[in-house]
Design an enzyme around this catalytic site. Structure first.
Site, PDB file in Angstrom:
ATOM      1  N   ARG A  14       0.835  -1.199   0.000  1.00 57.71           N
ATOM      2  CA  ARG A  14       0.000   0.000   0.000  1.00 57.71           C
ATOM      3  C   ARG A  14       0.875   1.256   0.000  1.00 57.71           C
ATOM      4  O   ARG A  14       1.803   1.378   0.776  1.00 57.71           O
ATOM      5  CB  ARG A  14      -0.932  -0.002   1.214  1.00 57.71           C
ATOM      6  CG  ARG A  14      -1.868   1.192   1.259  1.00 57.71           C
ATOM      7  CD  ARG A  14      -3.022   0.966   2.212  1.00 57.71           C
ATOM      8  NE  ARG A  14      -2.620   0.922   3.605  1.00 57.71           N
ATOM      9  CZ  ARG A  14      -3.479   0.751   4.617  1.00 57.71           C
ATOM     10  NH1 ARG A  14      -4.767   0.598   4.365  1.00 57.71           N
ATOM     11  NH2 ARG A  14      -3.050   0.714   5.864  1.00 57.71           N
ATOM     12  N   SER A  15       0.536   2.167  -0.912  1.00 57.82           N
ATOM     13  CA  SER A  15       1.212   3.456  -0.970  1.00 57.82           C
ATOM     14  C   SER A  15       0.305   4.532  -0.396  1.00 57.82           C
ATOM     15  O   SER A  15       0.580   5.090   0.654  1.00 57.82           O
ATOM     16  CB  SER A  15       1.606   3.780  -2.417  1.00 57.82           C
ATOM     17  OG  SER A  15       2.158   5.077  -2.536  1.00 57.82           O
ATOM     18  N   GLY A  16      -0.820   4.814  -1.075  1.00 60.71           N
ATOM     19  CA  GLY A  16      -1.759   5.820  -0.573  1.00 60.71           C
ATOM     20  C   GLY A  16      -3.127   5.262  -0.250  1.00 60.71           C
ATOM     21  O   GLY A  16      -3.980   5.962   0.292  1.00 60.71           O
ATOM     22  N   CYS A  24      -6.276  14.407  -7.162  1.00 63.29           N
ATOM     23  CA  CYS A  24      -6.521  14.128  -5.744  1.00 63.29           C
ATOM     24  C   CYS A  24      -5.195  14.068  -4.987  1.00 63.29           C
ATOM     25  O   CYS A  24      -4.363  13.190  -5.257  1.00 63.29           O
ATOM     26  CB  CYS A  24      -7.284  12.813  -5.583  1.00 63.29           C
ATOM     27  SG  CYS A  24      -7.666  12.426  -3.864  1.00 63.29           S
ATOM     28  N   GLY A  46       1.341   3.649  -6.592  1.00 64.11           N
ATOM     29  CA  GLY A  46       0.350   3.086  -7.504  1.00 64.11           C
ATOM     30  C   GLY A  46      -0.026   4.030  -8.616  1.00 64.11           C
ATOM     31  O   GLY A  46      -0.196   3.611  -9.763  1.00 64.11           O
ATOM     32  N   TYR A  75     -12.711  13.163 -19.616  1.00 64.53           N
ATOM     33  CA  TYR A  75     -11.354  13.705 -19.655  1.00 64.53           C
ATOM     34  C   TYR A  75     -10.834  13.689 -21.093  1.00 64.53           C
ATOM     35  O   TYR A  75     -10.652  12.605 -21.667  1.00 64.53           O
ATOM     36  CB  TYR A  75     -10.415  12.881 -18.772  1.00 64.53           C
ATOM     37  CG  TYR A  75     -10.676  13.025 -17.290  1.00 64.53           C
ATOM     38  CD1 TYR A  75     -10.182  14.113 -16.588  1.00 64.53           C
ATOM     39  CD2 TYR A  75     -11.414  12.070 -16.594  1.00 64.53           C
ATOM     40  CE1 TYR A  75     -10.405  14.249 -15.221  1.00 64.53           C
ATOM     41  CE2 TYR A  75     -11.649  12.198 -15.227  1.00 64.53           C
ATOM     42  CZ  TYR A  75     -11.139  13.289 -14.557  1.00 64.53           C
ATOM     43  OH  TYR A  75     -11.375  13.415 -13.212  1.00 64.53           O
ATOM     44  N   ASN A  84      -5.772   2.413 -13.461  1.00 67.00           N
ATOM     45  CA  ASN A  84      -5.916   3.199 -12.239  1.00 67.00           C
ATOM     46  C   ASN A  84      -7.372   3.401 -11.829  1.00 67.00           C
ATOM     47  O   ASN A  84      -7.647   3.848 -10.715  1.00 67.00           O
ATOM     48  CB  ASN A  84      -5.217   4.554 -12.381  1.00 67.00           C
ATOM     49  CG  ASN A  84      -3.730   4.461 -12.077  1.00 67.00           C
ATOM     50  OD1 ASN A  84      -3.215   3.391 -11.774  1.00 67.00           O
ATOM     51  ND2 ASN A  84      -3.034   5.568 -12.169  1.00 67.00           N
ATOM     52  N   TYR A  85      -8.296   3.087 -12.718  1.00 66.94           N
ATOM     53  CA  TYR A  85      -9.718   3.017 -12.368  1.00 66.94           C
ATOM     54  C   TYR A  85     -10.129   1.541 -12.402  1.00 66.94           C
ATOM     55  O   TYR A  85     -11.037   1.134 -13.099  1.00 66.94           O
ATOM     56  CB  TYR A  85     -10.572   3.844 -13.329  1.00 66.94           C
ATOM     57  CG  TYR A  85     -10.287   5.324 -13.320  1.00 66.94           C
ATOM     58  CD1 TYR A  85      -9.732   5.939 -12.194  1.00 66.94           C
ATOM     59  CD2 TYR A  85     -10.569   6.122 -14.426  1.00 66.94           C
ATOM     60  CE1 TYR A  85      -9.474   7.297 -12.183  1.00 66.94           C
ATOM     61  CE2 TYR A  85     -10.312   7.486 -14.413  1.00 66.94           C
ATOM     62  CZ  TYR A  85      -9.765   8.069 -13.285  1.00 66.94           C
ATOM     63  OH  TYR A  85      -9.505   9.424 -13.267  1.00 66.94           O
TER      64      TYR A  85
END
Length: 542
Positions: free
Chosen positions: A110-112, A176, A183, A407, A476-477
């Site tokens: 885990r990073s964030g 964010c 990640g 986007y 990433n989603y």
């Protein structure tokens, strides 16, 4: 028997097997800790960085970085890690890998804590977490236009640290600030600067990674194949990123932002159609996204959607207005709609925190709620029938729960070949759709399936209007409904169902690299890159 019931039984069986084996071998826990101490060349006692379920700090450490409340320790469906390791030094990371392999313990990193499916802190088999929260030092070198950033830092911490040295440099990453760089960058990393500078992963100069043998490697020692793979395919399939070397990019002293809402009544639908035609063709200095917000409709208790057009322009308002008048006069942007600020101030603007101290970027727990999410790519403008269908579906959800983000791509993204990096969604993609449903309040956990089902419904509805063969997705989603590995045993054929959606023609090369650098498949999760079996490897060579 439903899928959730079967899953609960599988999790229970694995838990019992693990707990029995752990209990029957009373020395395993002690031996694991001894192993960590032996391989940690650091003055801090290993007991200071290991949190067991009996430790009073355990739940606080576990939930601290959980961004999706569906997966907190209080969730009825979440299996808790046996241990959490919070390294203070890279040797603690190496030791965790070496000892996990020795004692056959599954590992998550885990990073964030922003993995949309929670894969950095939950698993369907017994496991431990290596949480990089204490490894977040940042060294910025403005003269070299680079920065070394440890894997547990957040992008908000990166932005803040760069701004302390220069207001005319930045790094192209996301919106964010509490997202971890480990990640975010390894999965691509897009944001308002993407059209001008490319993805975060396109702007990496070097990296430090701990591989499945516990070795600490840099770009030279890992080789160009692995260095290629970790920049867009998710480093969690290959090792643990302990640091990135970022390429900083120049930004002007002044940027300009605006946000204007244009209801769909009147010419609003034509305006939304026009955005689809020009959004990816605008000058690369201009990022203009659309947010389809959920608002109260004309009928009481029924939601409607309203598009908000939000910009970031690398320049001042006097330069922006002529561009808007030339390319997109239908939007009717006026000078009074525009706000000029520094680039670093724009990072606060995008989280609705204009005027707050920059130190807000250092808050690692900025967002935390229940949510579900997925993504699509659009290669042809969505016609009126499709947009009206989305609007109709909004009326079926709770007011304020759904949001669709459009986007725009184009610019730098269209200049980079698909095979240059693992992230393949480049030329030919007009925009990315990010589907987002968030909720909270009393009884929120019980409402999960209803909201997830709505997301499935709109995703299915959009099938005719998005990319095809394959229907593309963004790592990433992450969306486990695209497919998943089952306890590390998924074949190449099974994994390719979701792998090609994320990586296109780059998927085969990624599997080859994974097979070479992690042949035992030590680093795996429900959507990690698989390894070739001997037979599959032979077929791939044909």
């Amino acid at each position: 028997m439903g899928r959730s019931s079967r899953l609960e039984i599988v999790v229970l069986l694995f838990s019992l097997v693990f707990l029995v084996s752990w209990a029957n071998s009373s020395s395993v826990h002690e031996n694991f800790l001894s192993c960590l101490s032996l391989h940690s060349n650091h003055s801090t006692p290993i007991t200071k960085v290991v949190h067991s379920q009996q430790n009073p700090s355990y739940l606080d450490v576990l939930d601290y970085s959980v961004q999706n409340l569906r997966y907190t320790s209080g969730s009825s469906s979440t299996l808790k890690p046996q241990l959490i390791v919070t390294p203070l030094h890279v040797t603690h990371v190496q030791a965790a890998v070496i000892c996990s392999r020795k004692y056959d313990i599954h590992i998550r990193v885990r990073s964030g804590g922003h993995d949309f499916e929670g894969l950095s802190y939950k698993a369907e088999v017994p496991f431990i977490i290596v949480d990089l929260v204490e490894l977040r030092s940042i060294t910025v070198d403005i003269e070299d236009e680079s920065a070394w950033v440890e894997g547990g830092a957040t992008i908000g911490e990166v932005y803040y640290s760069i701004a302390q040295k220069s207001l005319t440099h930045s790094f192209p990453a996301g919106l964010c600030p509490s997202v971890g760089v480990g990640g975010h960058i390894s999965g691509g990393g897009s944001g308002p600067s993407t059209r001008k500078f490319g993805l975060a992963s396109d702007n990496i100069l070097d990296a430090h990674i701990v591989d499945s043998d516990g070795r600490l490697l840099n770009r030279e020692s890992m080789g160009e194949d692995l260095f290629w793979a970790i920049r867009g395919a998710g480093a969690g399939s290959f090792g643990i990123i302990t640091a990135w070397k970022l390429k900083l990019v120049p930004v002007p002293p002044t940027v300009t932002v605006f946000a204007v809402a244009r209801p769909l009544e009147g010419d609003g639908m034509k305006t939304l159609i026009k955005w689809q035609e020009v959004g990816d063709k605008l000058p690369e200095d201009l990022f203009l996204r659309v947010i389809l917000e959920s608002v109260n409709g004309s009928r009481k208790g029924e939601a409607d959607m309203i598009p908000t057009y939000q910009s970031l322009f690398f320049g001042n308002a006097s330069e922006l207005i002529p561009i808007m008048n030339e390319w997109f006069p239908e939007l009717g942007v006026k000078p009074e709609d525009c706000i000029e600020m520094s680039w670093i101030e724009s990072t606060l603007y995008y989280i609705n925190a204009t005027g707050h101290p920059l130190e807000l970027l250092l808050d690692r727990t900025f967002l935390s709620f229940y949510f579900t999410s997925t993504a699509d790519y659009v290669t042809e403008p969505i016609p009126v029938a499709g947009l009206e269908g989305i609007r109709k579906l909004y009326a079926e959800e709770d007011v304020g729960a759904p949001t669709l983000f459009f986007y725009p791509y184009g610019g730098k993204m269209s200049e980079i070949p698909e095979a240059e990096y693992p992230f393949p969604h480049r030329e030919g993609n007009l925009f990315l759709i990010h589907y987002w449903v968030a909720w909270g309040g009393e009884g929120a956990e019980k409402e999960t399936e209803r909201h997830v089902e709505w997301l499935r419904k709109i995703y299915n509805f959009m099938t005719p209007y998005v990319s095809k063969n394959p229907r593309r997705a963004y790592l990433n989603y992450r969306d486990l409904e695209l497919g998943r590995n089952e306890n590390g045993n998924t074949s190449y054929e099974q994994a390719s169902v979701w792998g090609i959606k994320y990586f296109g023609d780059n998927f085969n090369k990624l599997v080859e690299i994974k097979t070479k650098v992690d042949p035992s498949n030590f680093f795996w999760n429900e959507q990690s890159i698989p390894i070739f079996s001997t037979q599959e490897e032979s077929l791939a060579e044909l």
